[in-house]
Design an enzyme around this catalytic site. Structure first.
Site, short mmCIF file in Angstrom:
data_model
loop_
_atom_site.label_atom_id
_atom_site.label_comp_id
_atom_site.label_asym_id
_atom_site.label_seq_id
_atom_site.Cartn_x
_atom_site.Cartn_y
_atom_site.Cartn_z
N GLY A 114 0.80 -1.23 0.00
CA GLY A 114 0.00 0.00 0.00
C GLY A 114 0.82 1.27 0.00
N ALA A 115 2.04 1.19 -0.54
CA ALA A 115 2.95 2.34 -0.43
C ALA A 115 3.21 3.01 -1.78
CB ALA A 115 4.28 1.86 0.18
N GLY A 116 2.36 2.71 -2.76
CA GLY A 116 2.52 3.35 -4.08
C GLY A 116 3.44 2.62 -5.01
N LEU A 117 3.82 1.38 -4.64
CA LEU A 117 4.72 0.60 -5.51
C LEU A 117 3.99 -0.56 -6.21
CD1 LEU A 117 8.08 0.44 -3.51
CD2 LEU A 117 7.31 2.15 -5.16
N GLY A 118 2.69 -0.53 -6.21
CA GLY A 118 1.94 -1.52 -7.00
C GLY A 118 2.01 -2.93 -6.46
N SER A 119 2.07 -3.09 -5.13
CA SER A 119 2.15 -4.44 -4.56
C SER A 119 0.92 -5.27 -4.91
CB SER A 119 2.32 -4.36 -3.04
OG SER A 119 1.25 -3.63 -2.48
N SER A 120 -0.27 -4.66 -4.83
CA SER A 120 -1.48 -5.43 -5.08
C SER A 120 -1.56 -5.88 -6.54
CB SER A 120 -2.72 -4.62 -4.69
OG SER A 120 -2.72 -3.39 -5.36
N ALA A 122 0.96 -6.45 -8.53
CA ALA A 122 1.97 -7.49 -8.78
C ALA A 122 1.47 -8.84 -8.26
CB ALA A 122 3.29 -7.11 -8.11
N ASP A 164 -1.57 0.23 -13.10
CA ASP A 164 -0.72 -0.67 -12.31
C ASP A 164 -0.66 -2.08 -12.88
OD1 ASP A 164 -0.81 1.45 -10.56
OD2 ASP A 164 -0.93 0.16 -8.78
O1 PMV Z 1 -0.96 4.17 -4.85
P1 PMV Z 1 -1.30 3.36 -6.04
O2 PMV Z 1 -0.14 2.56 -6.56
O3 PMV Z 1 -2.54 2.54 -5.85
O4 PMV Z 1 -1.62 4.37 -7.23
C1 PMV Z 1 -2.77 5.16 -7.25
C2 PMV Z 1 -2.77 5.98 -8.50
C3 PMV Z 1 -3.94 6.93 -8.64
O5 PMV Z 1 -3.75 7.63 -9.87
C4 PMV Z 1 -3.98 7.95 -7.52
C5 PMV Z 1 -5.29 6.20 -8.68
C6 PMV Z 1 -5.49 5.34 -9.91
O6 PMV Z 1 -6.30 4.39 -9.81
O7 PMV Z 1 -4.89 5.62 -10.97
#
Ligand code: PMV
Length: 337
Positions: A114-120, A122, A164
């Site tokens: 959940g830190a913005g690196l697309g873990s879910s 992957a 993602d």
């Molecule tokens: O934090 P992440 O990796 O789930 O990225 C979210 C990216 C957003 O643009 C904020 C939302 C989306 O679904 O594109």
């Protein structure tokens, strides 16, 4: 028994604006989720995830168990992680036309949750590939990406972009704009990632941007400006030599655009004190540029630096839990061993 892996990602540019139809450029990184699937006759799904976070913890999940396991990690994150595994299983059952089949699943991941690196994404992508292959069915990469998107859509109540899952399945750098998704050439990019140990709530952050845009019409210009940054960034990448090194001029231009993007994201209210502190530490260390990656609110920043300076500076930055280097992953989902 089949094991597949898929990479995490950073956003070079364009998160949040992509929700409004602007383009975005996510890049796959060499941090992978590995999923092993073994079909079982009794229809049950049993999941073991020994290291779903950087710190490492073990969770054993049985979808027929009455009681939830006792966990020493934030349960909502684990619940969400298991949600993705369950949806990946549902997609694998559907693709292989085997609605009754059960699985023993093992998830190993070096991607913070959940830190913005697309873990879910992957985990979902690797899970669908491993699940279907273990049943003797081989899907195209595009179909895996599409099914992974549908799985994320289910878990996230309709709040999912295709960025993602497409990036994780295909690997490399990709450009996503509405329904248009394509891989783009990119030179090896020297990513450095700073992680504050936390996580942002994507749904809440996306809703916050929407509210801001409704209250202040001019916030739409900020979103449009992010789109302009992405368009310029795509042109810069287009002019690069995909197989040559990334030259300094190219990195400097991409870095400036990343800085610009971070400022616009901060204006939209999705940065945080720790993300800003890490971005400034990277800039002070003479990184080419730095920005938050993903939904924001907490989690990770990404910087471009081909020296050790940013990683070292981040190690001493209050609020930064870990810093690491992550090269562009040219390969997307793949079978392991
Ligand atoms: O934090 P992440 O990796 O789930 O990225 C979210 C990216 C957003 O643009 C904020 C939302 C989306 O679904 O594109």
């Amino acid at each position: 028994m089949t094991t597949c892996s898929a990479p995490g990602k950073v956003y070079l540019f364009g998160e949040h604006a992509v929700v409004y139809g602007e383009p975005a450029v996510p890049c796959a990184i060499e941090r992978r989720a590995r999923v092993t699937a073994e079909p079982r006759e009794d229809g049950r799904v049993r999941v073991e995830a020994p290291d779903l976070s950087l710190d490492g913890f073990t969770v054993t999940w049985d979808d027929s168990a009455d009681e939830r396991p006792d966990l020493d990690v934030p349960t909502p994150l684990v619940e969400a992680g298991m949600g993705y595994v369950n949806e990946a299983v549902a997609q694998a059952r559907d693709a292989a036309d085997a609605p009754e089949v059960g699985f023993d699943i093992t998830v190993e991941s070096t991607i913070p949750l959940g830190a913005g690196l697309g873990s879910s994404a992957a985990v979902t992508v690797a899970g669908i590939d491993a699940g279907t292959r273990s049943l003797g069915v081989e899907l195209s990469t595009e179909e895996i990406a599409d099914r992974a998107y549908r799985a994320e859509y289910e878990v996230q109540d309709g709040q999912a972009s295709r960025a993602d899952t497409f990036c994780s399945a295909m690997g490399g750098a990709v450009r996503v704009e509405g329904e248009d998704r394509r891989t783009i050439d990119a030179p090896p990019l020297p990513f450095v990632i700073g992680y504050d140990g936390g996580a942002g709530d994507t749904g809440e952050l996306v809703a916050g941007v929407r509210a801001l845009r409704e209250e202040y019409g001019f916030a739409a210009d900020t979103i449009g400006a992010i789109g302009d940054v992405v368009r310029r960034g795509t042109e810069v990448l287009r002019g690069s030599e995909p197989n040559g090194g990334a030259d300094e001029e190219l990195l400097a231009e991409l870095g400036r655009l990343m800085d610009f993007d971070h400022g616009l994201l901060a204006a939209l209210g999705v940065s945080s004190r720790s993300l800003d502190a890490m971005v400034w530490a990277a800039r002070d260390a003479d990184a080419y540029g730095a920005k938050l990656t993903g939904a924001g609110g907490g989690g990770c920043i990404v910087a471009l630096d081909d020296t050790e300076a940013t990683e070292t500076a981040l190690d001493y930055t209050p609020g930064c839990e870990t810093a690491f280097r992550a090269e562009l992953a040219t390969e997307g989902v793949r079978v392991e061993g």
